[in-house]
Design an enzyme around this catalytic site. Structure first.
Site, PDB file in Angstrom:
ATOM      1  N   SER A   1      -7.139  35.753  19.664  1.00  0.00           N
ATOM      2  CA  SER A   1      -8.188  35.113  20.472  1.00  0.00           C
ATOM      3  C   SER A   1      -9.122  36.148  21.087  1.00  0.00           C
ATOM      4  O   SER A   1     -10.353  35.967  21.084  1.00  0.00           O
ATOM      5  CB  SER A   1      -7.560  34.242  21.569  1.00  0.00           C
ATOM      6  OG  SER A   1      -6.721  35.011  22.415  1.00  0.00           O
TER       7      SER A   1
ATOM      8  N   ASP B   1      -6.154  43.522  26.056  1.00  0.00           N
ATOM      9  CA  ASP B   1      -6.445  43.124  24.683  1.00  0.00           C
ATOM     10  C   ASP B   1      -7.829  43.588  24.263  1.00  0.00           C
ATOM     11  O   ASP B   1      -8.021  44.113  23.154  1.00  0.00           O
ATOM     12  CB  ASP B   1      -6.344  41.603  24.535  1.00  0.00           C
ATOM     13  CG  ASP B   1      -4.940  41.092  24.755  1.00  0.00           C
ATOM     14  OD1 ASP B   1      -4.016  41.914  24.869  1.00  0.00           O
ATOM     15  OD2 ASP B   1      -4.775  39.859  24.818  1.00  0.00           O
TER      16      ASP B   1
ATOM     17  N   GLY C   1       0.735  36.315  19.452  1.00  0.00           N
ATOM     18  CA  GLY C   1       0.839  37.403  20.412  1.00  0.00           C
ATOM     19  C   GLY C   1       0.200  38.685  19.925  1.00  0.00           C
ATOM     20  O   GLY C   1       0.474  39.758  20.456  1.00  0.00           O
ATOM     21  N   LEU C   2      -0.688  38.595  18.926  1.00  0.00           N
ATOM     22  CA  LEU C   2      -1.347  39.773  18.365  1.00  0.00           C
ATOM     23  C   LEU C   2      -2.820  39.839  18.744  1.00  0.00           C
ATOM     24  O   LEU C   2      -3.591  40.577  18.147  1.00  0.00           O
ATOM     25  CB  LEU C   2      -1.203  39.780  16.839  1.00  0.00           C
ATOM     26  CG  LEU C   2       0.240  39.790  16.316  1.00  0.00           C
ATOM     27  CD1 LEU C   2       0.246  39.796  14.798  1.00  0.00           C
ATOM     28  CD2 LEU C   2       1.005  40.989  16.862  1.00  0.00           C
TER      29      LEU C   2
END
Length: 387
Positions: free
Chosen positions: A127, A170, A123-124
């Site tokens: 990707s 992101d 969850g950081l």
């Protein structure tokens, strides 16, 4: 932890020669979960765990990539790339190649080596950091230096190649965050505004020791939340969540959803509108240096993610409770959910006490805990465009 040496890996895999290097940080979303794909504001920070890349231009349109963890990949950069097997890291390389050729005509492929101290499937945003890094490498190898707005035109849709119907948070965070600040990102229209973090507040990122791979069943669950929220919006007669929130209070929208929507549309719609409100209040709390209020906002977000969006799990719930019992001001899961990490807010003076408490209350009951990997101090750092 020592800085990974991507240049050494490039030479080992593809031979000696000159190379360029870049790095892209991971990110932790402080507040605004699962709402960026509805074009609502979010508030992440970039963290000092990174994807490191070394690359050199080729004289053909082949792309060769080496990873110290996931192995080597090679393909010809054609105009119609086909996805590799689900979950293969090559898909992110192909996603970058596909994204840039939709906007620019590039002539040269690259050899690239990728190493990382950013935990995957946590969850950081590992990707998105990889996708962004490969994109920047391809552009720079071809003599192009794209700006933030140009990159944000291609990166969110580029990730669709992998099958994840996410938003642009992101990519914006790993590109444009500033040292010492969170980044308030608006999407309609696009803007990115630093919000300084008071020195007396600190964040920990705690891994639940359960992973959140965005492939297969979890990817379908992730995409289903977006679909349910959008469906609820349409059923209530709105074109966008921004329109709905501009015309009605959160309380009125919750009442409309309760009377006219069924689950899961009702739950997902309710999460989106309340989470958007929490972003606004979190920015105000940071500007006022009000850590107590910010902690309450994080706690409320976790409840919504657990009960309305239903993307938490027992481990994440226990981790959040352990943080509170250890003296944290607030905590919540961060990222896509279904595993991964929690973000924990505490007073800077209490940081080590909270860290020790989380280890005692949560990690001491589990195997595989590595402190420097699974319990990180999240120091807000600069994104790839500001390094």
């Amino acid at each position: 932890m020592p800085t990974p040496d991507s240049a050494a890996l490039l030479a080992a895999r593809f031979g000696p020669g000159s190379s360029a290097c870049l790095s892209v940080p991971g990110r932790v979303n402080l507040i605004g979960e699962h709402i960026d794909y509805h074009l609502l504001p979010v508030l992440p920070i970039a963290i000092d765990r990174r994807i490191h890349l070394a690359f050199r231009r080729r004289e053909d349109r082949h792309i060769r990539a080496a990873s110290d963890v996931f192995g080597d990949r090679e393909f010809e950069w054609t105009t119609r790339l086909q996805p590799s097997a689900a979950g293969d890291w090559e898909n992110y390389i192909k996603a970058a190649a596909q994204a840039v050729q939709h906007k620019w005509e590039l002539s040269y492929g690259i050899d690239v080596a990728v190493v990382s101290d950013l935990p995957p499937a946590a969850g950081l945003s590992s990707s998105s950091a990889l996708l962004t890094g490969i994109t920047l490498a391809l552009l720079r190898a071809n003599g192009l230096d794209a700006n933030f707005e140009e990159l944000m035109e291609i990166l969110p849709e580029g990730e669709y190649f992998v099958g994840t119907r996410g938003g642009g948070m992101d990519h914006a965070a790993v590109l444009a965050c500033r040292e010492g600040a969170a980044l308030l990102i608006h999407f309609a229209p696009l803007s990115a505004t630093p919000v300084p973090i008071p020195a007396d507040l600190s964040f920990l990122v705690a891994h639940s020791l359960t992973t959140a791979e965005k492939s297969g069943e979890v990817r379908a669950e992730y995409n289903a939340r977006r679909t349910a929220g959008s469906s609820g919006l349409r059923q209530l007669g709105f074109d966008s969540f921004g329109e709905a929130l501009a015309q009605h209070s959160v309380g009125n929208l919750k009442s409309m959803a309760a009377s006219r929507l069924r689950d899961p549309e009702q739950r997902c719609f309710r999460h989106v509108i309340t989470e958007a409100s929490r972003v606004t209040r979190a920015v105000e709390a940071l500007k006022e240096g009000d850590g107590q209020s910010l902690g309450c906002i994080l706690n409320a977000s976790h409840v919504s993610l657990r009960d309305d969006l239903r993307i938490s799990n027992n481990d994440l719930d226990e981790l959040v409770l352990a943080a509170g019992a250890s003296g944290a001001l607030g905590a919540r899961l961060t990222g896509a959910g279904f595993g991964g990490c929690a973000v924990i807010l505490c007073r800077t003076a209490d940081l080590e006490k909270v860290r020790a408490g989380v280890i005692e209350r949560y990690y001491s009951k589990r195997s595989g805990f590595v402190p420097e990997v699974h319990l990180l101090t999240a120091t807000p750092c600069a994104g790839a465009l500001y390094l």
